[in-house]
Design a protein around this motif. Structure first.
Motif, mmCIF file in Angstrom:
data_model
loop_
_atom_site.group_PDB
_atom_site.id
_atom_site.type_symbol
_atom_site.label_atom_id
_atom_site.label_comp_id
_atom_site.label_asym_id
_atom_site.label_seq_id
_atom_site.Cartn_x
_atom_site.Cartn_y
_atom_site.Cartn_z
ATOM 1 N N ALA A 89 6.091 -31.672 62.404
ATOM 2 C CA ALA A 89 7.352 -31.266 64.081
ATOM 3 C C ALA A 89 6.646 -31.531 65.530
ATOM 4 N N GLU A 112 4.031 -29.240 57.951
ATOM 5 C CA GLU A 112 5.113 -28.928 58.491
ATOM 6 C C GLU A 112 5.155 -28.940 59.965
ATOM 7 N N ARG A 153 8.558 -33.727 67.837
ATOM 8 C CA ARG A 153 8.998 -34.419 69.460
ATOM 9 C C ARG A 153 8.229 -34.931 70.155
#
Length: 246
Positions: free
Chosen positions: A163, A159, A167
């Motif tokens: 992420a 996770e 981004r």
């Protein structure tokens, strides 16, 4: 004039990530970029991506192109009018497509080197390699997909890794003009990555002792994306000494 948008499908995207000494990678980065740090380390790597159905907006899917491509990339940040921006700096792109080589940097951002790729894929293993036609770059990577991210010093779990890379959807590529960088933004409605264990990794770039002395670039982890619809949007050029909106 460059196309404002290109759409297609990521049939396979293999991200091989290295943990790099910040001072070492900073010497590779031109202004205005500086390394984006995770736990005190810089993040760099290789993206090995097979694209399908690649076409300008409005062109039917059946007319889209398919190609194997590679990008050496460094997670970076820079100062923009809205404050600190994050994305990736791409010092080099390679492709097996004559169209990408001919049109990259013209119809759409990113100049490409011509390369020959070879692949071997099963349900849970991937092997991708390539050699630039001019002998200037060589990569060979093999991975095995797993249920969880293992032995990464950069990311605690899948996770966190997912992420971080989501981004970094904005990329700026080097051009023949040392102070001008062409921008591209990746958008998808289905962001999903899978963890993988690296069973073999060779990169002429990261193994060059003149650029990365022993111990300054360490293999960290690998991630895989498969069958993801995407749209790439051209961004305004970023020039050293000037601000750009990401």
């Amino acid at each position: 004039m460059q196309l404002p948008e290109v759409k297609g499908k990521v049939e396979r995207r293999l991200l091989v990530n290295y943990r790099v000494d910040p001072e070492t990678i900073a010497r590779v980065l031109p202004p205005p970029f500086r390394p984006q740090l995770v736990g005190g380390a810089a993040v760099a790597g290789i993206c090995l991506i097979r694209l399908g159905e690649l076409r300008p907006q409005g062109v039917p899917r059946w007319a889209g192109l398919r190609s194997e491509n590679a990008a050496h990339r460094v997670a970076v940040e820079w100062d923009g009018p809205k404050g600190t921006q994050v994305g990736v700096y791409i010092p080099r792109r390679d492709s097996d497509s004559w169209v990408n080589v001919a049109m990259g940097g013209r119809l759409y951002p990113g100049e490409h080197h011509r390369a020959r790729f070879h692949m071997a894929e099963t349900g849970n293993t991937l092997r991708v390699g390539y050699a630039a036609a001019d002998g200037s770059a060589e990569v060979e990577v093999a991975v095995r997909l797993t249920d969880r991210l293992e032995n990464s010093a950069l990311f605690a779990d899948i996770e966190a890794a997912s992420a971080f890379f989501e981004r970094g959807s904005v990329g700026y590529s080097s051009t023949r003009e040392p102070r001008r960088f062409e921008g591209l933004k990746l958008e998808t409605s289905v962001w999903q990555v899978e963890p993988a264990v690296v069973t073999q990794a060779h990169s002429s770039f990261f193994e060059d002792p003149a650029t990365f002395p022993t111990g300054t670039a360490e293999l960290d982890c690998a991630l895989v994306m498969r069958e993801v619809p995407v749209v790439w949007k051209s961004l305004a050029d970023l020039r050293a000494g000037a601000e750009a909106v990401a």
